[in-house]
Design a protein around this motif. Structure first.
Motif, PDB file in Angstrom:
ATOM      1  N   ILE A   1      -3.556  16.919  -2.445  1.00 54.83           N
ATOM      2  CA  ILE A   1      -4.145  16.243  -1.309  1.00 54.83           C
ATOM      3  C   ILE A   1      -5.019  15.153  -1.634  1.00 54.83           C
ATOM      4  CG2 ILE A   1      -5.042  16.044   1.271  1.00 54.83           C
ATOM      5  CD1 ILE A   1      -3.974  18.981   1.237  1.00 54.83           C
ATOM      6  N   HIS A   2      -5.892  15.355  -2.268  1.00 54.33           N
ATOM      7  CA  HIS A   2      -6.762  14.665  -2.987  1.00 54.33           C
ATOM      8  C   HIS A   2      -6.239  13.287  -3.528  1.00 54.33           C
ATOM      9  CE1 HIS A   2      -9.770  17.982  -2.208  1.00 54.33           C
ATOM     10  NE2 HIS A   2     -10.591  16.914  -1.365  1.00 54.33           N
ATOM     11  N   VAL A   3      -5.384  13.767  -4.552  1.00 51.97           N
ATOM     12  CA  VAL A   3      -4.668  12.830  -5.411  1.00 51.97           C
ATOM     13  C   VAL A   3      -3.971  11.807  -4.635  1.00 51.97           C
ATOM     14  CG1 VAL A   3      -2.974  12.356  -7.177  1.00 51.97           C
ATOM     15  CG2 VAL A   3      -4.566  14.390  -7.446  1.00 51.97           C
ATOM     16  N   ILE A   4      -3.197  12.360  -3.481  1.00 56.09           N
ATOM     17  CA  ILE A   4      -2.465  11.497  -2.540  1.00 56.09           C
ATOM     18  C   ILE A   4      -3.301  10.551  -1.891  1.00 56.09           C
ATOM     19  CG2 ILE A   4      -0.808  11.598  -0.456  1.00 56.09           C
ATOM     20  CD1 ILE A   4       0.431  14.086  -1.660  1.00 56.09           C
ATOM     21  N   LEU A   5      -4.314  11.092  -1.328  1.00 60.87           N
ATOM     22  CA  LEU A   5      -5.462  10.231  -0.518  1.00 60.87           C
ATOM     23  C   LEU A   5      -6.020   9.091  -1.618  1.00 60.87           C
ATOM     24  CD1 LEU A   5      -7.466  12.940   1.565  1.00 60.87           C
ATOM     25  CD2 LEU A   5      -5.661  11.094   2.467  1.00 60.87           C
ATOM     26  N   PHE A   6      -6.399   9.722  -2.665  1.00 58.90           N
ATOM     27  CA  PHE A   6      -6.866   8.570  -3.677  1.00 58.90           C
ATOM     28  C   PHE A   6      -5.905   7.367  -3.934  1.00 58.90           C
ATOM     29  CE2 PHE A   6      -7.647   7.180  -8.089  1.00 58.90           C
ATOM     30  CZ  PHE A   6      -8.837   6.499  -7.966  1.00 58.90           C
ATOM     31  N   ALA A   7      -4.673   7.907  -4.088  1.00 61.08           N
ATOM     32  CA  ALA A   7      -3.486   6.912  -4.325  1.00 61.08           C
ATOM     33  C   ALA A   7      -3.329   5.904  -3.114  1.00 61.08           C
ATOM     34  CB  ALA A   7      -2.172   7.505  -4.739  1.00 61.08           C
ATOM     35  N   LEU A   8      -3.368   6.483  -1.829  1.00 57.69           N
ATOM     36  CA  LEU A   8      -3.381   5.666  -0.720  1.00 57.69           C
ATOM     37  C   LEU A   8      -4.442   4.592  -0.254  1.00 57.69           C
ATOM     38  CD1 LEU A   8      -1.865   8.233   1.950  1.00 57.69           C
ATOM     39  CD2 LEU A   8      -0.685   6.150   0.950  1.00 57.69           C
ATOM     40  N   VAL A   9      -5.845   5.221  -0.800  1.00 64.45           N
ATOM     41  CA  VAL A   9      -6.856   4.276  -0.806  1.00 64.45           C
ATOM     42  C   VAL A   9      -6.673   3.163  -1.708  1.00 64.45           C
ATOM     43  CG1 VAL A   9      -9.510   4.310  -1.179  1.00 64.45           C
ATOM     44  CG2 VAL A   9      -8.522   6.097   0.137  1.00 64.45           C
ATOM     45  N   CYS A  10      -6.524   3.425  -2.986  1.00 67.21           N
ATOM     46  CA  CYS A  10      -6.147   2.537  -4.209  1.00 67.21           C
ATOM     47  C   CYS A  10      -5.216   1.534  -3.633  1.00 67.21           C
ATOM     48  CB  CYS A  10      -5.803   3.103  -5.713  1.00 67.21           C
ATOM     49  SG  CYS A  10      -7.252   4.051  -6.338  1.00 67.21           S
ATOM     50  N   PHE A  11      -3.926   1.872  -3.077  1.00 71.32           N
ATOM     51  CA  PHE A  11      -2.950   1.069  -2.757  1.00 71.32           C
ATOM     52  C   PHE A  11      -3.477   0.239  -1.407  1.00 71.32           C
ATOM     53  CE2 PHE A  11       0.516   0.130   0.265  1.00 71.32           C
ATOM     54  CZ  PHE A  11       1.385  -0.608  -0.766  1.00 71.32           C
ATOM     55  N   PHE A  12      -4.209   0.734  -0.817  1.00 68.00           N
ATOM     56  CA  PHE A  12      -4.784   0.122   0.490  1.00 68.00           C
ATOM     57  C   PHE A  12      -5.991  -1.083  -0.205  1.00 68.00           C
ATOM     58  CE2 PHE A  12      -7.669  -0.730   4.103  1.00 68.00           C
ATOM     59  CZ  PHE A  12      -6.974  -1.303   4.841  1.00 68.00           C
ATOM     60  N   VAL A  13      -6.665  -0.609  -1.224  1.00 69.16           N
ATOM     61  CA  VAL A  13      -7.546  -1.623  -1.731  1.00 69.16           C
ATOM     62  C   VAL A  13      -6.954  -2.844  -2.464  1.00 69.16           C
ATOM     63  CG1 VAL A  13      -9.420  -1.776  -3.334  1.00 69.16           C
ATOM     64  CG2 VAL A  13      -9.668  -0.100  -1.780  1.00 69.16           C
ATOM     65  N   VAL A  14      -5.894  -2.385  -3.145  1.00 67.92           N
ATOM     66  CA  VAL A  14      -4.932  -3.712  -3.868  1.00 67.92           C
ATOM     67  C   VAL A  14      -4.387  -4.587  -2.854  1.00 67.92           C
ATOM     68  CG1 VAL A  14      -3.091  -3.832  -5.326  1.00 67.92           C
ATOM     69  CG2 VAL A  14      -4.758  -2.108  -5.867  1.00 67.92           C
ATOM     70  N   TYR A  15      -3.819  -3.826  -1.696  1.00 62.97           N
ATOM     71  CA  TYR A  15      -3.247  -4.688  -0.857  1.00 62.97           C
ATOM     72  C   TYR A  15      -4.161  -5.794  -0.247  1.00 62.97           C
ATOM     73  CZ  TYR A  15      -0.701  -5.619   3.182  1.00 62.97           C
ATOM     74  OH  TYR A  15      -0.055  -6.435   4.515  1.00 62.97           O
ATOM     75  N   LEU A  16      -5.456  -4.932   0.207  1.00 63.48           N
ATOM     76  CA  LEU A  16      -6.114  -6.024   0.689  1.00 63.48           C
ATOM     77  C   LEU A  16      -7.041  -7.046  -0.008  1.00 63.48           C
ATOM     78  CD1 LEU A  16      -8.373  -3.513   2.997  1.00 63.48           C
ATOM     79  CD2 LEU A  16      -6.955  -5.188   3.775  1.00 63.48           C
TER      80      LEU A  16
END
Length: 133
Positions: free
Chosen positions: A111-126
Motif C-alpha cells: 500500500i505504501h509503495v502504491i501511494l508513493f507511486a501515485l504521489v510521484c505520478f501526481f507530482v510529475v503530472y503537475l
C-alpha cells in the motif's frame, strides 16, 4: 612358584615333586604299571572364597554405581528431551507470529509503495503542466 618350594622336599609326596603340574595337583608313578596316581593337595579354600567374596562385593558396588549413573543419565536425557520439545514449540510459535507479521506488514508495504507511486505520478503530472505554460 615360591609357595611350592617348601613342598618339594616333603616326604608326603614320596619324591613326586618333579612331576608337579600346579598348586594342589601332583602325579606319582605307581610301581611298574603305566597307571598314574593323582593326589589333590588340601588348599586353603576359605581364603580363596573370602577373596572371591570381596571381589563379588566390589563388583556388586560397581554395578550399583553404574545403575545409579544410568538412572541419573536417563533422567537427564528425559529432561533434555522435554526442554527440546518446549524449545521447538516456542520456535514454531515465533515463526508463525513472524509469518503473520510479515504478511500483515508486507501488505502495508505494498500500500505504501502504491501511494508513493501515485504521489510521484501526481507530482510529475503537475510539474509537466506547470512547465508547459
Amino acid at each position: 612358584m615360591a609357595a611350592n618350594s617348601h613342598r618339594v622336599g616333603s616326604s608326603s609326596y614320596g619324591g613326586a615333586a618333579p612331576y608337579r603340574s600346579r598348586d594342589g595337583l601332583s602325579t606319582r608313578p605307581v610301581g611298574a604299571s603305566e597307571e598314574i596316581q593323582l593326589r589333590i593337595d588340601p588348599l586353603d579354600l576359605d581364603d580363596e572364597i573370602t577373596g572371591l567374596h570381596r571381589q563379588v562385593r566390589r563388583l556388586k558396588h560397581v554395578a550399583e554405581d553404574i545403575g545409579t549413573e544410568v538412572k541419573y543419565q536417563k533422567n537427564f536425557v528425559e529432561e533434555l528431551q522435554m526442554t527440546m520439545i518446549k524449545a521447538q514449540a516456542g520456535v514454531k510459535n515465533n515463526l508463525r507470529r513472524l509469518n503473520q507479521s510479515i504478511i500483515q506488514s508486507g501488505s502495508n508495504h505494498i500500500i505504501h509503495v502504491i501511494l508513493f507511486a501515485l504521489v510521484c505520478f501526481f507530482v510529475v503530472y503537475l510539474g509537466s503542466k506547470m512547465f508547459r505554460k
